[in-house]
Design an enzyme around this catalytic site. Structure first.
Site, mmCIF file in Angstrom:
data_model
loop_
_atom_site.group_PDB
_atom_site.id
_atom_site.type_symbol
_atom_site.label_atom_id
_atom_site.label_comp_id
_atom_site.label_asym_id
_atom_site.label_seq_id
_atom_site.Cartn_x
_atom_site.Cartn_y
_atom_site.Cartn_z
ATOM 1 N NE ARG A 82 -4.234 -1.517 0.033
ATOM 2 C CZ ARG A 82 -4.333 -2.619 -0.695
ATOM 3 N NH1 ARG A 82 -3.306 -2.992 -1.452
ATOM 4 N NH2 ARG A 82 -5.432 -3.347 -0.675
ATOM 5 C CD GLU A 85 -3.726 3.462 -4.865
ATOM 6 O OE1 GLU A 85 -4.559 2.546 -4.955
ATOM 7 O OE2 GLU A 85 -2.493 3.274 -4.980
ATOM 8 C CG HIS A 87 -3.856 -0.368 -6.532
ATOM 9 N ND1 HIS A 87 -4.228 0.250 -5.378
ATOM 10 C CD2 HIS A 87 -3.760 -1.689 -6.229
ATOM 11 C CE1 HIS A 87 -4.366 -0.640 -4.405
ATOM 12 N NE2 HIS A 87 -4.083 -1.836 -4.911
ATOM 13 C CB ALA A 115 0.243 -5.675 -8.337
#
Length: 327
Positions: A245, A274, A292, A294
């Site tokens: 994070r 974000e 973000h 992944a």
């Protein structure tokens, strides 16, 4: 032949935030649940919940954007008994308040671990070998005019520190063993069954590594765990990869270290605020940015959606949840 159940007899499920993975697959489950979608309403969210969701027993929530399941949202849902999230992390949920109200939580569990680990290694290779920077160099027509391109560092044999050796961290370590990397890790307690060196202090870990890969959860204890002192300890050839994070890293301090050359580079899939990203990062050739993503693959989207609905079906059938979050 399946019998179609009238919509007014279907179990209601509140869907918080407009997730693209849910929207793309919603049609497959319309005959199993009646979905309440606040984003299709002109009402403000809390007003929509008060007007339409007072009797809802289950909600589906996707992390992302700025929505969190807060006390204010929970106050509007007095009948709520279950929160299902498609994330392996739960920092977008007010877990303590959800628990206090006796509401159960189901999450993604280990479903995303391999995809996230793949991305972590990909970001590491990209930063070390300047792959994205090289792509820009070629596309901008600079190769014929400027000639030499900045050389990178090899991955093989590097000393890699993993912050958080859970399921994702273990998958990262497994992949990096194939590159002959020396693995160390930081965690609250030493894991007796792993062969890697354990450091209880992340600063000491950084001192003894060439790269740090952040895989831990965001908690009050891990917020800004990777601070300026840790980055300076990592050194001028050090690389930071974050698939955990954003707020685990002190983002402002990281940008200063990148600009001043106190670390070599960073590969970031997550950010502190974000989807807003500091503009300084856009101009740094030693940084690789990912939105973000992944854990987001074609396969994982299908798997996440199926798991979410398996949890909902188990709940409405009075069966144990398939992937309960147990803290």
């Amino acid at each position: 032949m399946a019998v179609e159940i009238p919509s007014d007899e279907l179990h209601q499920v509140l869907v918080l935030s407009p997730p693209f993975e849910f929207t793309s697959l919603e049609s497959q489950f319309q005959n199993r649940f009646q979905f309440l979608n606040p984003w299709n309403s002109n009402l403000p969210l809390l007003q929509f919940l008060i007007s339409n969701a007072q009797s809802v027993r289950a909600c589906l929530v996707m992390p992302g954007g700025r929505l969190a399941v807060s006390s204010a949202i929970l106050d509007c849902l007095p009948s709520l008994e279950l929160v299902v999230t498609t994330s392996a992390g739960v920092d977008h949920l007010h877990v303590a308040e959800i628990r206090r109200r006796g509401v159960a939580i189901a999450f993604a569990g280990n479903l995303l671990s391999q995809d996230v680990a793949d991305m972590a290694v990909g970001l590491l290779i990209d930063v070390l070998r300047n792959i994205s920077a090289g792509d820009r160099f070629v596309r901008q027509g600079l190769w014929p005019t400027q000639g030499d391109f900045s050389i990178g560092l090899k991955l093989s044999g590097k000393r890699i520190g993993i912050v958080g050796l859970g399921k994702i961290g273990s998958e990262v370590a497994k992949r990096l063993e194939g590159f002959g990397c020396r693995i160390s890790y930081n965690s609250r307690t030493k894991k007796p069954l792993v062969p890697y060196s354990h450091y209880s202090n992340v600063h000491e870990l950084a001192t003894n590594c060439d790269a740090l890969i952040i895989c831990c959860c965001l908690t009050e204890e891990t917020r800004h765990l990777i601070n300026r002192e840790v980055m300076v300890a990592l050194g001028k050839d050090g690389v930071i990869i974050n698939v955990g994070r954003g707020a685990i890293i002190d983002e402002k301090a990281m940008i200063e270290c990148l600009i001043q050359g106190e670390i070599k580079g960073a590969g970031l899939d997550v950010f502190e605020h974000e989807p807003e990203i500091p503009k300084q990062l856009f101009n740094l050739d030693n940084v690789v940015l990912s939105p973000h993503a992944a854990g987001t693959t074609t396969e994982s989207i299908v798997g996440l959606t199926e798991l979410a609905f398996e949890n909902l079906e188990a709940f409405f059938s009075n069966k144990p949840l398939v992937s309960p979050f147990l803290d």
